[in-house]
Design a protein around this motif. Structure first.
Motif, PDB file in Angstrom:
ATOM      1  N   PHE A   1       0.848  -1.192   0.000  1.00 48.64           N
ATOM      2  CA  PHE A   1       0.000   0.000   0.000  1.00 48.64           C
ATOM      3  C   PHE A   1       0.884   1.242   0.000  1.00 48.64           C
ATOM      4  O   PHE A   1       2.060   1.184   0.381  1.00 48.64           O
ATOM      5  N   PRO A   2       0.347   2.384  -0.420  1.00 50.31           N
ATOM      6  CA  PRO A   2       1.163   3.601  -0.450  1.00 50.31           C
ATOM      7  C   PRO A   2       1.424   4.150   0.949  1.00 50.31           C
ATOM      8  O   PRO A   2       0.535   4.163   1.801  1.00 50.31           O
ATOM      9  N   ILE A   3       2.652   4.603   1.171  1.00 52.36           N
ATOM     10  CA  ILE A   3       3.053   5.295   2.392  1.00 52.36           C
ATOM     11  C   ILE A   3       3.545   6.680   1.976  1.00 52.36           C
ATOM     12  O   ILE A   3       4.466   6.783   1.164  1.00 52.36           O
ATOM     13  N   VAL A   4       2.920   7.720   2.503  1.00 50.27           N
ATOM     14  CA  VAL A   4       3.247   9.084   2.098  1.00 50.27           C
ATOM     15  C   VAL A   4       3.568   9.902   3.339  1.00 50.27           C
ATOM     16  O   VAL A   4       2.776   9.953   4.284  1.00 50.27           O
ATOM     17  N   MET A   5       4.736  10.537   3.348  1.00 46.67           N
ATOM     18  CA  MET A   5       5.120  11.456   4.413  1.00 46.67           C
ATOM     19  C   MET A   5       4.826  12.880   3.939  1.00 46.67           C
ATOM     20  O   MET A   5       5.310  13.289   2.884  1.00 46.67           O
ATOM     21  N   VAL A   6       4.045  13.605   4.730  1.00 43.45           N
ATOM     22  CA  VAL A   6       3.606  14.938   4.331  1.00 43.45           C
ATOM     23  C   VAL A   6       4.148  15.975   5.311  1.00 43.45           C
ATOM     24  O   VAL A   6       3.921  15.884   6.520  1.00 43.45           O
ATOM     25  N   ASP A   7       4.847  16.956   4.779  1.00 41.89           N
ATOM     26  CA  ASP A   7       5.363  18.050   5.585  1.00 41.89           C
ATOM     27  C   ASP A   7       4.474  19.263   5.405  1.00 41.89           C
ATOM     28  O   ASP A   7       3.671  19.339   4.469  1.00 41.89           O
ATOM     29  N   GLU A   8       4.613  20.211   6.312  1.00 46.51           N
ATOM     30  CA  GLU A   8       3.978  21.501   6.100  1.00 46.51           C
ATOM     31  C   GLU A   8       4.602  22.161   4.873  1.00 46.51           C
ATOM     32  O   GLU A   8       5.747  21.835   4.508  1.00 46.51           O
ATOM     33  N   PRO A   9       3.915  23.068   4.196  1.00 45.00           N
ATOM     34  CA  PRO A   9       4.498  23.706   3.012  1.00 45.00           C
ATOM     35  C   PRO A   9       5.856  24.343   3.313  1.00 45.00           C
ATOM     36  O   PRO A   9       5.991  25.137   4.234  1.00 45.00           O
ATOM     37  N   GLY A  10       6.874  23.930   2.573  1.00 48.19           N
ATOM     38  CA  GLY A  10       8.215  24.451   2.770  1.00 48.19           C
ATOM     39  C   GLY A  10       8.970  23.832   3.926  1.00 48.19           C
ATOM     40  O   GLY A  10      10.123  24.210   4.195  1.00 48.19           O
ATOM     41  N   GLY A  11       8.379  22.885   4.630  1.00 48.64           N
ATOM     42  CA  GLY A  11       9.015  22.272   5.793  1.00 48.64           C
ATOM     43  C   GLY A  11      10.079  21.256   5.395  1.00 48.64           C
ATOM     44  O   GLY A  11      10.132  20.778   4.263  1.00 48.64           O
ATOM     45  N   ASN A  12      10.941  20.896   6.368  1.00 49.17           N
ATOM     46  CA  ASN A  12      12.028  19.954   6.082  1.00 49.17           C
ATOM     47  C   ASN A  12      12.046  18.759   7.026  1.00 49.17           C
ATOM     48  O   ASN A  12      13.044  18.031   7.082  1.00 49.17           O
ATOM     49  N   TYR A  13      10.964  18.548   7.776  1.00 49.06           N
ATOM     50  CA  TYR A  13      10.929  17.461   8.762  1.00 49.06           C
ATOM     51  C   TYR A  13      11.250  16.119   8.106  1.00 49.06           C
ATOM     52  O   TYR A  13      12.139  15.381   8.561  1.00 49.06           O
ATOM     53  N   TRP A  14      10.528  15.769   7.046  1.00 51.37           N
ATOM     54  CA  TRP A  14      10.726  14.473   6.417  1.00 51.37           C
ATOM     55  C   TRP A  14      11.969  14.437   5.547  1.00 51.37           C
ATOM     56  O   TRP A  14      12.509  13.361   5.274  1.00 51.37           O
ATOM     57  N   GLN A  15      12.462  15.599   5.109  1.00 51.72           N
ATOM     58  CA  GLN A  15      13.732  15.620   4.393  1.00 51.72           C
ATOM     59  C   GLN A  15      14.883  15.247   5.333  1.00 51.72           C
ATOM     60  O   GLN A  15      15.837  14.568   4.927  1.00 51.72           O
ATOM     61  N   LEU A  16      14.798  15.706   6.595  1.00 52.54           N
ATOM     62  CA  LEU A  16      15.805  15.307   7.585  1.00 52.54           C
ATOM     63  C   LEU A  16      15.744  13.802   7.825  1.00 52.54           C
ATOM     64  O   LEU A  16      16.772  13.132   7.965  1.00 52.54           O
ATOM     65  N   TRP A  17      14.531  13.269   7.883  1.00 48.76           N
ATOM     66  CA  TRP A  17      14.351  11.827   8.044  1.00 48.76           C
ATOM     67  C   TRP A  17      14.936  11.086   6.845  1.00 48.76           C
ATOM     68  O   TRP A  17      15.635  10.077   7.004  1.00 48.76           O
ATOM     69  N   GLN A  18      14.680  11.584   5.636  1.00 46.12           N
ATOM     70  CA  GLN A  18      15.197  10.957   4.431  1.00 46.12           C
ATOM     71  C   GLN A  18      16.719  10.969   4.403  1.00 46.12           C
ATOM     72  O   GLN A  18      17.349  10.013   3.935  1.00 46.12           O
ATOM     73  N   ARG A  19      17.317  12.022   4.930  1.00 42.74           N
ATOM     74  CA  ARG A  19      18.784  12.087   4.984  1.00 42.74           C
ATOM     75  C   ARG A  19      19.327  10.958   5.853  1.00 42.74           C
ATOM     76  O   ARG A  19      20.332  10.324   5.499  1.00 42.74           O
ATOM     77  N   PHE A  20      18.672  10.705   6.985  1.00 40.30           N
ATOM     78  CA  PHE A  20      19.099   9.585   7.824  1.00 40.30           C
ATOM     79  C   PHE A  20      18.928   8.257   7.087  1.00 40.30           C
ATOM     80  O   PHE A  20      19.814   7.384   7.141  1.00 40.30           O
ATOM     81  N   ILE A  21      17.802   8.080   6.396  1.00 42.10           N
ATOM     82  CA  ILE A  21      17.563   6.839   5.663  1.00 42.10           C
ATOM     83  C   ILE A  21      18.653   6.620   4.618  1.00 42.10           C
ATOM     84  O   ILE A  21      19.207   5.515   4.492  1.00 42.10           O
ATOM     85  N   GLN A  22      18.987   7.666   3.882  1.00 39.91           N
ATOM     86  CA  GLN A  22      19.972   7.525   2.817  1.00 39.91           C
ATOM     87  C   GLN A  22      21.383   7.298   3.378  1.00 39.91           C
ATOM     88  O   GLN A  22      22.069   6.344   2.999  1.00 39.91           O
ATOM     89  N   GLU A  23      21.800   8.173   4.295  1.00 33.71           N
ATOM     90  CA  GLU A  23      23.173   8.104   4.791  1.00 33.71           C
ATOM     91  C   GLU A  23      23.364   7.012   5.844  1.00 33.71           C
ATOM     92  O   GLU A  23      24.428   6.370   5.893  1.00 33.71           O
ATOM     93  N   GLY A  24      22.345   6.800   6.672  1.00 34.11           N
ATOM     94  CA  GLY A  24      22.493   5.838   7.755  1.00 34.11           C
ATOM     95  C   GLY A  24      22.127   4.419   7.385  1.00 34.11           C
ATOM     96  O   GLY A  24      22.670   3.469   7.968  1.00 34.11           O
TER      97      GLY A  24
END
Length: 352
Positions: free
Chosen positions: A210-233
């Motif tokens: 099923f689809p999993i979607v992470m939604v940030d507030e407009p212009g927010g970086n909360y999930w981008q920080l999470w994605q950085r951990f996923i990629q680098e870690g």
């Protein structure tokens, strides 16, 4: 956007578990799967064995409470089997004036307008926002008894679709079992718990896709920080496959989040394992050119054989007659390649 006209599976969670564990090889090879009475007898036999084992009072209470909670949830959700549902997770501490609250409320409104229903943990913050957007009639609440009081939000308070549960594990099971999508807004430990549980269950094949979607507030970086951990870690260190990042999407647009959820079922309908082979049920047949492209680009996900188009159901699917007319794509799936499977579904939805 309107609700799809095709019937839905019994619940999407069931289809990923058919033929796995607990059934004998004879049962798996039979064209007549165990029926409701057979499973009820297994429950009764297990209860008798617990008495014979002299299980402790605490263990018996845990099992009895869990079974009662699940039975009641099954009853509540059974009247809405024909509706797609999305579980929304996020912080209970997000105030109504916060942009993430407003985004969750707007998402609830738009997804309900598309014919979907919303499931949340029934608390405040993002949970309340999702319910406010969707409205009481399109909302389910799965509340949890905590050492400190967590009252249900006013949208679902007193509604028959509100269930208060004692155990997190039964509550988490219902979130996944009844959901056709998971959408996450910024939150704390609980939000990440639900996020990684959904990803793990899909990655390991213990849940439907099923689809999993992470939604940030407009212009927010909360999930981008999470994605950085996923990629680098994780990805860069080889702890997960690079294809596993296909299991989720990140956006700061409510419109895009709704599109990601609803378009996942544009052609793809559901899946089921039959005698060790994966069967994708589709809303429409695949064109010959697309089937050839799939055979060329996704041969790496096969554990043997080839992709085969079927005009309808296999005999083993006889317990879902309402889905018998749907065309199928059948193949022997290499089960560690779930990220690539998601890419296959995306291709089918985009090109069929």
């Amino acid at each position: 956007m309107i609700q799809e006209s095709q019937p839905l599976p019994r619940t999407p969670f069931h289809t990923s578990l058919d033929g796995e564990g607990g059934e004998s090889s004879a049962a798996r090879s039979s064209t007549a799967p165990p029926d409701v009475e057979d499973y009820a007898l297994q429950i009764k036999e297990t209860a008798d064995k617990l008495l014979h084992d002299q299980a402790s009072r605490g263990d018996m209470r845990l099992l009895a409470t869990a079974v009662r909670e699940l039975r009641y949830c099954f009853k509540i959700f059974s009247a809405y089997r024909h509706r797609r549902k999305v579980s929304i997770f996020g912080s209970a501490r997000t105030p109504p004036q916060h942009p993430a609250y407003k985004a969750a409320e707007e998402f609830g409104r738009r997804i309900a307008s598309a014919g979907w229903m919303v499931i949340t943990g029934a608390g405040s913050g993002i949970m309340e926002a999702g319910h406010r957007g969707a409205g009481r009639d399109a909302s389910f609440g799965l509340n949890i008894l905590l050492p400190f009081e967590q009252a249900a939000n006013p949208v679902v308070q007193g509604d028959p679709k509100l269930v208060t549960m004692r155990y997190f594990f039964t509550r988490k099971l219902m979130f996944i079992k009844e959901s056709d999508a998971v959408v996450l807004f910024p939150g704390g430990f609980g939000t990440h718990d639900e996020c990684f549980e959904a990803l793990t269950l899909i990655q390991t094949g213990k849940s439907h896709l099923f689809p999993i979607v992470m939604v940030d507030e407009p212009g927010g970086n909360y999930w981008q920080l999470w994605q950085r951990f996923i990629q680098e870690g994780l990805v860069d260190r080889g702890y997960i496959s690079r294809h596993d990042t296909s299991l989720y999407r990140i956006t700061d647009s409510v419109e895009e989040a709704v599109r990601q959820v609803t378009s996942f079922y544009r052609v793809y309908h559901s899946l089921r394992y039959v005698r060790g082979e994966l069967v994708l049920r589709l809303q429409q047949p695949l064109p010959p050119a697309l089937l050839q492209r799939i055979r060329e680009e996704f041969r790496d996900i096969l554990s043997g054989g080839d992709f085969e188009l079927l005009p309808g159901a296999l005999p083993e699917e006889s317990n879902e007659p309402e889905l018998a007319h749907l065309p199928r794509l059948k193949f022997r799936f290499q089960r560690q390649a779930v990220g690539r499977l998601r890419q296959l579904v995306d291709l089918i939805n985009a090109e069929a």
